[in-house]
Design a protein around this motif. Structure first.
Motif, short mmCIF file in Angstrom:
data_model
loop_
_atom_site.label_atom_id
_atom_site.label_comp_id
_atom_site.label_asym_id
_atom_site.label_seq_id
_atom_site.Cartn_x
_atom_site.Cartn_y
_atom_site.Cartn_z
N PHE A 28 0.81 -1.21 0.00
CA PHE A 28 0.00 0.00 0.00
C PHE A 28 0.84 1.27 0.00
N GLU A 29 2.12 1.14 0.27
CA GLU A 29 3.02 2.30 0.27
C GLU A 29 3.61 2.57 -1.11
N ILE A 30 3.46 1.62 -2.03
CA ILE A 30 4.01 1.79 -3.37
C ILE A 30 3.10 2.74 -4.13
N PRO A 31 3.65 3.80 -4.67
CA PRO A 31 2.79 4.74 -5.40
C PRO A 31 2.22 4.07 -6.65
N ALA A 32 1.01 4.46 -7.00
CA ALA A 32 0.39 3.94 -8.22
C ALA A 32 1.19 4.39 -9.43
N ALA A 33 1.12 3.61 -10.48
CA ALA A 33 1.86 3.94 -11.69
C ALA A 33 1.37 5.28 -12.25
N ARG A 34 2.32 6.13 -12.59
CA ARG A 34 1.98 7.44 -13.16
C ARG A 34 1.92 7.33 -14.67
N SER A 35 1.05 8.07 -15.25
CA SER A 35 0.96 8.06 -16.71
C SER A 35 1.28 9.46 -17.23
N ASP A 36 2.56 9.77 -17.27
CA ASP A 36 3.00 11.10 -17.72
C ASP A 36 2.72 11.30 -19.21
N ALA A 37 2.92 10.25 -19.99
CA ALA A 37 2.76 10.36 -21.44
C ALA A 37 1.52 9.58 -21.90
N GLY A 38 0.59 9.37 -21.03
CA GLY A 38 -0.62 8.66 -21.41
C GLY A 38 -0.64 7.22 -20.92
#
Length: 130
Positions: A28-38
């Motif tokens: 639960f401490e792992i940040p969700a995957a970011r979608s910088d380029a979609g």
């Protein structure tokens, strides 16, 4: 009365379960995957499932070890040694990639308890009461 080898196996299984549950809390401490380029990068997207798979892998291994204590001694020994080999391989790979930390010591202790349980289990004719 429980067989002598089962105490070591049960202790190892409980320790492995605690390790897996503690490891799971980090999910639960792992940040969700970011979608910088979609789309999120492959590495961002794969970290959470890999973290989860390790915890589930250790829980399944602990369950197998507990269940095998009721199996025939020859079968139980080979399965326990296989589980110990998998757990010690996990510890070695973690040490190789991350370096020393308490998680590896716990995994090594579990593997040792499984090996002790495997070699303390009765075998051969003596085990069958003949």
């Amino acid at each position: 009365m429980r067989e002598r080898h089962a105490y070591a196996v049960w202790t190892g299984a409980v320790l492995l379960t605690i390790t897996a549950l503690f490891h799971f809390t980090g999910y639960f401490e792992i940040p969700a995957a970011r979608s910088d380029a979609g789309l999120p990068s492959f590495f961002d997207a794969s970290l959470r499932p890999l973290w989860l798979f390790a915890s589930l892998h250790w829980l399944l291994t602990a369950a197998i070890c507990v269940l095998v204590t009721k199996a025939e001694p020859v079968i139980a020994r080979s399965i326990l040694l296989s589980c110990a080999a998998v757990v010690i391989l996990d510890a070695m790979l973690l040490y190789w990639f991350i370096g020393p930390f308490i998680g590896e010591a716990l995994l090594a202790a579990v593997a040792l308890l499984m090996v002790i349980g495997a070699y303390r289990s009765p075998t051969g004719v003596k085990a069958q009461g003949v």
